[in-house]
Enzyme design. Structure first.
Site, PDB file in Angstrom:
ATOM      1  CB  SER A   1      52.199  20.591 -66.560  1.00  0.00           C
ATOM      2  OG  SER A   1      50.815  20.858 -66.658  1.00  0.00           O
TER       3      SER A   1
ATOM      4  CE  LYS B   1      49.598  19.461 -63.129  1.00  0.00           C
ATOM      5  NZ  LYS B   1      49.667  20.240 -64.369  1.00  0.00           N
TER       6      LYS B   1
ATOM      7  CB  SER C   1      49.878  16.478 -66.475  1.00  0.00           C
ATOM      8  OG  SER C   1      50.460  17.751 -66.321  1.00  0.00           O
TER       9      SER C   1
ATOM     10  CE  LYS D   1      53.781  17.059 -64.841  1.00  0.00           C
ATOM     11  NZ  LYS D   1      53.199  16.915 -66.154  1.00  0.00           N
TER      12      LYS D   1
END
Length: 363
Positions: free
Chosen positions: A56, A59, A116, A218
């Site tokens: 992730s 992202k 997320s 993140k």
């Protein structure tokens, strides 16, 4: 294709002029890097060019492009986005979007940053790129612009796909570019909880609650990489960025990131020596020298000071060291490998709350 707005961060791929007793010798992860954001100096790295699935952390690029389009007025936080089944069927972590509903662009960005949300990522990609494929191409074009040499994106959310890879160094470059160009984005990343369609999702970045100064970014997980993390923290005027890739558990991911950040802040507070490569009475001339050095991969910073006669001067500094020996070794390296023979070492002391840098002799 637009040129990278932050060529400064290209220095991350080059020298590491740092010696720190405060930093760990090893972290429990496959790959890691720690950067002081003010200068781009790499304080710590461990297998930072090892290719690992980003999960992730992907992202961050989707969010970068979303903010870029808001900057150019192609979208806004209030833009309305219709949610289709291709978004809601993404799978994995989710902000709990429903087919047919309409949400704001800002809600989708929060869904990516906090929950997320893979569903939110697909919705943003389709809204900005019309198709996921076109958006992913833009992701890779931007990665090239930013100097991400070992990164290939295949999805807007990081779900497993063969060949989707990155490195800790590349994720540090992306994170630094994102935070520096769009500092207001950290407001999204520091939201603790997100509520949508009756569901409450807590921020996956658990250091927001436990480590003073953390305000982003993140987390990520896929089986092929295990647990990833890009995190930034600021204390006083120092901002650090750490990337952990391939930790075995969530707890290890957060613990090792804390270890790097705490060691980094201690090192910045305690550094004793640095190297001066020049001094000018004009900030513009000093900046010209900095640009030349940065383009050649040498991390530099500008320091304003006054001469004994009271004249305002600007000196260009490089490296941060906790021992005279390590500073001397770096000074010799500048001379032998980069042809910079006029540098000299400065010793850092404090007097009545002021930091003083005084030249010292070195062979």
């Amino acid at each position: 294709m637009r040129s990278a707005p932050l060529l400064f961060f290209a220095i991350l791929v080059c020298w590491c002029p740092v010696s720190w007793a405060a930093l760990p010798a090893h972290v429990e992860a496959r790959s890691a890097i720690l950067v002081e954001m003010g200068t781009g100096v790499v304080l710590f790295e461990q297998d930072a060019d090892l290719k690992i699935p980003p999960a992730s952390l992907t992202k961050l690029m989707t969010l970068y492009l979303a903010h870029e389009d808001m900057e150019s007025h192609k979208a806004s936080l209030e833009s309305l986005v219709s949610i289709g089944p291709k978004s809601t069927s993404a799978g994995g972590s989710s902000m709990h979007l429903r087919p047919g509903e309409t949400v704001t662009f800002g809600e989708l960005l929060a869904g990516m940053a906090v929950a997320s949300g893979n569903d939110a990522s697909v919705a943003v990609a389709r809204f900005l790129g019309k198709t996921v494929e076109k958006f992913v191409k833009r992701m890779n074009d931007t990665a090239e612009d930013l100097g991400l040499k070992d990164t290939v994106f295949k999805t807007p959310n990081g779900l497993p796909v063969e060949g989707q890879l990155t490195t800790a160094r590349d994720m540090a470059l992306l994170s630094a570019a994102y935070v520096t160009r769009f500092p207001s984005a950290l407001k999204l990343h520091s939201i603790k909880d997100l509520q949508h369609n009756g569901m409450v999702v807590s921020n996956t970045n658990k250091l927001l609650d436990s480590f003073p100064g953390v305000d982003g970014l993140k987390t990520g997980y896929v089986a092929a990489s295990r647990y990833n993390f890009s995190v930034t923290a600021q204390r006083d005027d120092v901002r650090l960025l750490a990337v952990i890739l391939g930790a075995e558990t969530k707890a290890i991911r957060f613990r090792e990131a804390e270890k790097l950040l705490e060691g980094g802040f201690a090192a910045i507070r305690e550094y004793t020596y640095t190297v001066q490569v020049g001094s000018w009475n004009s900030a513009g001339k000093a900046q010209e020298k900095m640009n030349v050095l940065s383009s050649n991969g040498i991390p530099v910073r500008l320091d304003e000071y006054r001469s004994p006669e009271g004249r305002k001067l600007f000196r260009v500094l490089t490296g941060l060291f906790d021992s005279f020996e390590s500073a001397t070794a770096y000074k010799r390296k500048l001379a032998s490998e980069r042809g910079i023979s006029s540098s000299y070492i400065l010793h850092r002391t404090e007097h009545r709350g002021r930091v003083l840098l005084k030249p010292v002799f070195s062979p």
